[in-house]
Write a protein that holds these residues in place. Structure first.
Motif, PDB file in Angstrom:
ATOM      1  N   UNK A  96       0.936  -1.104   0.110  1.00  0.00           N
ATOM      2  CA  UNK A  96      -0.162   0.036   0.098  1.00  0.00           C
ATOM      3  C   UNK A  96       0.900   0.967   0.104  1.00  0.00           C
TER       4      UNK A  96
ATOM      5  N   UNK B 121       3.034   1.796  -3.030  1.00  0.00           N
ATOM      6  CA  UNK B 121       2.119   2.278  -4.318  1.00  0.00           C
ATOM      7  C   UNK B 121       1.626   3.816  -4.128  1.00  0.00           C
ATOM      8  N   UNK B 122       1.608   4.218  -3.014  1.00  0.00           N
ATOM      9  CA  UNK B 122       1.364   5.469  -2.862  1.00  0.00           C
ATOM     10  C   UNK B 122       2.597   6.427  -3.212  1.00  0.00           C
ATOM     11  N   UNK B 123       3.833   5.947  -3.213  1.00  0.00           N
ATOM     12  CA  UNK B 123       4.828   6.559  -3.919  1.00  0.00           C
ATOM     13  C   UNK B 123       5.091   6.505  -5.316  1.00  0.00           C
ATOM     14  N   UNK B 124       4.249   5.644  -5.754  1.00  0.00           N
ATOM     15  CA  UNK B 124       4.443   5.274  -7.303  1.00  0.00           C
ATOM     16  C   UNK B 124       5.360   4.114  -7.555  1.00  0.00           C
TER      17      UNK B 124
ATOM     18  N   UNK C  62      -0.482  -1.547  -9.551  1.00  0.00           N
ATOM     19  CA  UNK C  62      -1.487  -2.774  -9.573  1.00  0.00           C
ATOM     20  C   UNK C  62      -2.044  -3.096 -10.658  1.00  0.00           C
TER      21      UNK C  62
ATOM     22  N   UNK D 297      -5.219  -3.804 -12.524  1.00  0.00           N
ATOM     23  CA  UNK D 297      -6.723  -4.124 -12.082  1.00  0.00           C
ATOM     24  C   UNK D 297      -7.268  -5.342 -12.309  1.00  0.00           C
TER      25      UNK D 297
ATOM     26  N   UNK E 165       6.253   3.137 -12.473  1.00  0.00           N
ATOM     27  CA  UNK E 165       7.056   4.246 -13.260  1.00  0.00           C
ATOM     28  C   UNK E 165       7.940   5.013 -12.182  1.00  0.00           C
TER      29      UNK E 165
ATOM     30  N   UNK F 264     -13.299  -1.231  -3.638  1.00  0.00           N
ATOM     31  CA  UNK F 264     -11.892  -1.355  -4.215  1.00  0.00           C
ATOM     32  C   UNK F 264     -11.103  -0.219  -3.857  1.00  0.00           C
TER      33      UNK F 264
ATOM     34  N   UNK G  78      -7.279   1.010  -5.083  1.00  0.00           N
ATOM     35  CA  UNK G  78      -6.849   0.934  -6.387  1.00  0.00           C
ATOM     36  C   UNK G  78      -5.927   2.112  -6.844  1.00  0.00           C
TER      37      UNK G  78
ATOM     38  N   UNK H 129      -4.266   4.536  -5.182  1.00  0.00           N
ATOM     39  CA  UNK H 129      -3.672   4.886  -3.895  1.00  0.00           C
ATOM     40  C   UNK H 129      -2.470   5.966  -4.384  1.00  0.00           C
ATOM     41  N   UNK H 130      -1.985   5.605  -5.545  1.00  0.00           N
ATOM     42  CA  UNK H 130      -1.181   6.963  -6.228  1.00  0.00           C
ATOM     43  C   UNK H 130      -1.658   8.248  -6.450  1.00  0.00           C
TER      44      UNK H 130
ATOM     45  N   UNK I 192       2.585   7.570 -16.964  1.00  0.00           N
ATOM     46  CA  UNK I 192       2.232   8.545 -15.899  1.00  0.00           C
ATOM     47  C   UNK I 192       2.883   8.061 -14.630  1.00  0.00           C
TER      48      UNK I 192
ATOM     49  N   UNK J 262     -12.993   6.594 -16.666  1.00  0.00           N
ATOM     50  CA  UNK J 262     -13.073   6.532 -15.206  1.00  0.00           C
ATOM     51  C   UNK J 262     -11.717   7.180 -14.985  1.00  0.00           C
ATOM     52  N   UNK J 263     -10.673   6.597 -15.090  1.00  0.00           N
ATOM     53  CA  UNK J 263      -9.215   7.187 -14.514  1.00  0.00           C
ATOM     54  C   UNK J 263      -9.041   8.413 -14.901  1.00  0.00           C
TER      55      UNK J 263
END
Lengths: 268, 268
Positions: free
Chosen positions: A62, A65-68, A72, A74, A83, B1, B4, B6-7, B122, B167-168
């Motif tokens: 988690x 992911x927040x830091x990129x 994930x 889908x 990236x 979800x 999904x 978080x970033x 991205x 959506x994104x």
DNA sequence: GCATGAGTTCCAAATAATGGAATGCATGTT
DNA sequence: AACATGCATTCCATTATTTGGAACTCATGC
């Protein structure tokens, strides 16, 4: 100076050190699962590979992911490197002055030799490529920036060891000896002869020690560039060359390329 | 979800989330200090920039060094990003099939246009380059892999937004709106027209919105490649082109390059 | 030789990480 | 359609780790 070569500490000494931040280490270990292994992993897979429990992995992924650093899929709910890890590498690349001063000469020689030329530095006990240049119309695949090579089997690895300060070289050797005993057994004598080659001719030659169909010459950069110890190699298919060409033509050409770059960088 | 995007969470919502692993986050924040800032920093500097205390930073840097993500200059005792970060990026690059199937066409077009062509994806609210190709004899500097660009000001950023699932795209837009209100104010209408351009012609054009002396066309890749949403751009000096050339020649050529790559990748 | 600044060590307080068990969710099966 | 399976996540009490002030060490420069 206890803190100097932490990157060469043995696993056990590292994680037992009072300065070791275990949660950070766990997170980084999760990232490492994706290097040289499967490209996508679920929490379950990561838990198995790291020895962490699933809830712990869930929290780490988690945060990553927040830091990129992870993304994930889908569909499958599996993770992959994100990236964001690329932007971490950018400063390392852009600050490396050698890439700019040597670029056009590297391309020229790569064209001439019909094989890629790479610049490598050391990451722990491996070589990691920081630049690769390839002429057009070669069918060999160009190794990517960030890819790694073994230290003892490759020409660039041996040249890179040569490039280190004697003191660092000693530490490095002893770590290689204990961490990769069978490699050391097999290649330490070749390492010695590579050093002798470099002393007398400026480059070392390897044929088929790493990949049976590859031949390479490599040259150490004689002083650190932007704090990084560097070496360059030139690889060609083994069938397309012979020892004479490597020693009379390609080796000397790569040496003069490197000496020239050192001059331009003011390393003299 | 919940997990999904978080970033795209806001900073505060992210760090308050029960899954947030703060020690890991602190360590990653230390790494981020070196991106887009000073290239070398001491523990003191890092402590100031991150708001962590010096002892804490000392432990984090120790751990990051052990992983090869930081290195230290012996002379100054300052830290810099280590070569280990490059090997993290390697899997991302090597798995990106587009780089291989499009390589030679990219080089051809870059030669023709006398400007670099890049592939971007991205990272959070930015574009990050995953590949760049440049012909010989151009004097423009080739942007490095891992370098970033703003999303709203650049042609590739707008094309990349277009490439996202509706959506994104909506989530992304709303995050941009709140995170960069002044940018959004200034460029959201241009984003809309870029979408219209892409709908009708396949590419969008930007002149001098980001750098006053640069002109660019960009094309979205219509389906994710290896899970990554992508776009390509072609940039040339503004003085060396005009709207007619961009719209009649360079734009359409880049579109056909991308459609061709999509075909080769079986995205159809 | 002394003052300054930076990095590290020490240690007690407190915060955050941890993992077993329960829950939720989706996929594929009978 | 209902069920079973596998995986991810949530919950929460326990525990271990992180944390930061203060002291200490080291190097540098005056």
């Amino acid at each position: 100076m206890d803190q100097d070569s932490v990157d060469l500490l043995e696993e056990s000494a590292f994680s037992a050190h009072p300065q070791f931040a275990s949660t950070l280490a766990h997170g980084l270990t999760v990232l490492k699962c994706f290097v040289g292994g499967a490209s996508t992993l679920g929490n379950k897979d990561i838990a198995e590979r790291t020895g962490l429990t699933r809830p712990t992995v869930s929290r780490l992924t988690f945060t990553l992911m927040g830091f990129g650093f992870l993304r994930r899929d889908r569909k499958t709910n599996q993770y992959a490197l994100g990236p964001g890890v690329l932007s971490l590498g950018y400063p390392v690349l852009s600050q490396l002055a050698l890439r700019h001063v040597a670029a056009s000469e590297m391309l020229e020689l790569a064209q001439f030799a019909r094989g890629p030329i790479s610049v490598g530095t050391r990451d722990r006990l491996q070589v990691v490529y920081v630049e690769t240049v390839q002429g057009r119309d070669t069918n060999s695949t160009k190794p990517d920036i960030g890819s790694t090579r073994p230290m003892l089997r490759t020409a660039i690895g041996r040249a890179l060891m040569y490039a280190h300060h004697p003191e660092d070289r000693k530490i490095l050797s002893s770590r290689l000896k204990t961490a990769q005993p069978e490699e050391w057994e097999q290649f330490s004598s070749k390492l010695e002869s590579a050093f002798a080659e470099i002393d007398s001719m400026g480059f070392c030659t390897v044929i088929a020690d790493w990949r049976p169909n590859l031949a390479a010459v490599a040259v150490p950069v004689l002083a650190p560039v932007n704090g990084l110890t560097l070496a360059l190699n030139l690889t060609v298919p083994a069938y397309a060359t012979d020892r004479a060409q490597l020693e009379k033509s390609l080796g000397p050409r790569l040496v003069s390329l490197v000496r020239n770059a050192e001059y331009k960088l003011g390393l003299v």
